[in-house]
Write an enzyme that holds these catalytic residues in place. Sequence first.
Site, PDB file in Angstrom:
ATOM      1  N   ARG A  13       0.899  -1.156   0.009  1.00 46.79           N
ATOM      2  CA  ARG A  13      -0.098   0.018   0.021  1.00 46.79           C
ATOM      3  C   ARG A  13       0.808   1.215   0.170  1.00 46.79           C
ATOM      4  NH1 ARG A  13      -0.858   4.831   2.339  1.00 46.79           N
ATOM      5  NH2 ARG A  13      -0.434   3.919   4.410  1.00 46.79           N
ATOM      6  N   ASP A  14       1.172   1.582   0.962  1.00 46.43           N
ATOM      7  CA  ASP A  14       2.169   2.922   1.246  1.00 46.43           C
ATOM      8  C   ASP A  14       3.570   2.900   0.426  1.00 46.43           C
ATOM      9  OD1 ASP A  14       3.779   5.066   1.972  1.00 46.43           O
ATOM     10  OD2 ASP A  14       2.976   5.011   4.019  1.00 46.43           O
ATOM     11  N   HIS A 209       3.425   4.646  12.845  1.00 39.54           N
ATOM     12  CA  HIS A 209       3.793   4.663  11.286  1.00 39.54           C
ATOM     13  C   HIS A 209       4.791   5.590  11.150  1.00 39.54           C
ATOM     14  CE1 HIS A 209       2.531   4.386   7.109  1.00 39.54           C
ATOM     15  NE2 HIS A 209       3.074   5.403   7.032  1.00 39.54           N
ATOM     16  N   HIS A 211       7.995   7.186   8.845  1.00 41.89           N
ATOM     17  CA  HIS A 211       8.818   7.335   7.614  1.00 41.89           C
ATOM     18  C   HIS A 211      10.136   7.733   8.218  1.00 41.89           C
ATOM     19  CE1 HIS A 211       5.773   7.042   4.497  1.00 41.89           C
ATOM     20  NE2 HIS A 211       5.060   7.286   5.466  1.00 41.89           N
ATOM     21  N   CYS A 242       4.181   9.745   0.703  1.00 45.51           N
ATOM     22  CA  CYS A 242       2.619  10.277   0.487  1.00 45.51           C
ATOM     23  C   CYS A 242       2.551  11.217  -0.791  1.00 45.51           C
ATOM     24  CB  CYS A 242       2.291  11.031   1.590  1.00 45.51           C
ATOM     25  SG  CYS A 242       0.291  11.575   1.477  1.00 45.51           S
ATOM     26  N   ASN A 251       8.910   4.572   4.177  1.00 41.05           N
ATOM     27  CA  ASN A 251       8.660   4.173   5.323  1.00 41.05           C
ATOM     28  C   ASN A 251      10.037   3.410   6.129  1.00 41.05           C
ATOM     29  OD1 ASN A 251       5.460   3.772   5.729  1.00 41.05           O
ATOM     30  ND2 ASN A 251       6.118   3.457   3.716  1.00 41.05           N
TER      31      ASN A 251
END
Lengths: 311, 311
Positions: A13-14, A209, A211, A242, A251
């Site tokens: 996903r990310d 979460h 980064h 993002c 991440n």
Amino acid sequence: MREKAQVREVGPRDGIQMVKTILTTEQKLKWVREEAAAGAKYFEATSFVPPKVIAQFADAPDVATGVLDIPGIEAAALVPNLKGAQRAFDIGCAKVNYVLSASEAHNQSNVRRSTDESLQGFRDIMAEHSARGLKGKVVIGAAIATSFGCTIQGHVSEKRVVEIAVELAKAGADEISLADTVGYGNPAQIRRLFTDVTKAVGKIPLAAHFHDTRGLGIANVSAAVEAGVRRFDASLAGLGGCPFAPGATGNIATEDCVFLLEELGFDTGIDIDKLIPLRKEVESWLPGERFFGMVARAGLPKTYRATQQAA
Amino acid sequence: MREKAQVREVGPRDGIQMVKTILTTEQKLKWVREEAAAGAKYFEATSFVPPKVIAQFADAPDVATGVLDIPGIEAAALVPNLKGAQRAFDIGCAKVNYVLSASEAHNQSNVRRSTDESLQGFRDIMAEHSARGLKGKVVIGAAIATSFGCTIQGHVSEKRVVEIAVELAKAGADEISLADTVGYGNPAQIRRLFTDVTKAVGKIPLAAHFHDTRGLGIANVSAAVEAGVRRFDASLAGLGGCPFAPGATGNIATEDCVFLLEELGFDTGIDIDKLIPLRKEVESWLPGERFFGMVARAGLPKTYRATQQAA
């Protein structure tokens, strides 16, 4: 018995929302399948954002359906709104992750709504979740993006993050994540804000979460561990970013996060040696991208998992 | 008034001891001069190892002499034995750093002596230091390499590290460094061992020398800060490594270390924006090397140094 810690793979996903290559559905499923074979149990497998916003997730229903056949895992789908949640509920996703942003500027950029409107959006999702009788069946995670600062608006109020967390808790979230979307957080701030949110929301598990934009990602994991956090998002090879947060980068790397947690004495269930070949395969799918993480390059120490033992 | 923390640039010593290019004396001096102009005060500028062992340091006397003309800094020379210390004393170095290894295997590989023989070597240096009347004039640092594990022997006894630190303190060291030469340390271990050594040696300042081999370098700085450490070695662009420790890689990046400490509320005196052009110049001198560190790539956050302020 070592205490367990969750490392949740968000690469599918990310990790791939800003890459130049659109992976095939089969590649995405292979990623989850092979990482599950390495012991990973928790995934954010796809995102129900409109394909016109991020083309990478045009196959979200297929990925969300496909992961249901992989045994022993909890695969989440990210949803930006009620419609996305409905699609995820229809498919039978094990977990649905909603995201809103503590930064008004980032929330507007991300979903064109105020943070308060997004909070109402979460309440609508929880109402739907109840109406469908999914309580206790489908886990609902709520993530607060830009909890530690924002590349658009700069400073983000910690008081506001706590307020939002309280609202998410009241609405019935099963888990609340604090996200350092743009790598602005530092260990002191991480320790302080997770402690404050824990005090405010009580027993709801918190997740982090992070980064690694400015090199503090793994230090922030270590700080969050001290504040009691046991759930961490990470992406294989440190992929990620993002599209609606200028300057956002990858991440924290799954391999390095697992390494840290195991060295701190936690049981992640994940075999780093099995992550390395998968990482190589994922790299081969994504020409022209930058890959991060140090453990994959250096290998594990001779003393891996033994450093906690007595001197 | 923010509390001060030292970031000591070891690039001109540790940073270049494994690179393929031999820098000119003028390049090495320019590095120190320009980093001093960015606010750095502490350096390890060269090493008095025999040139046949590391050719990079054939100009050690010239570098050690040259840095004496740079105002406002404390530049150290690394010495492996009494002969090296005598050369450094002759030149008038402000600081002399001696290194021995807690790992017998690494100490043999590094200097072909047992750790106890190296301890005796330190006592001989301190006797010379006294005999020359340099007490209070030339600072003596003592570093314990492989304090957190060794790629040759594996586990290193924490009890042994404490014993060695006590011996170094008894012999009169002005500062004791614990070095994670090969990137085996983790934050829990860092916190524990620095705390134990502090208890054992009393008021002698401790310093940390960390490599970022497996991604935990900056997390380890953060952990050492919690244990009271305020002195950190680092290398611009994360250069570095030990030729006698298989698998060793770069030091923590100076830029990222300064960023962490400033974000934690400390005053390093160093202007990161001025480090970036210097980093680029150093990179241009060293073709074919790998450079690390995230801040140089991502830039400083809008909120730099403001994150400690109230929410």
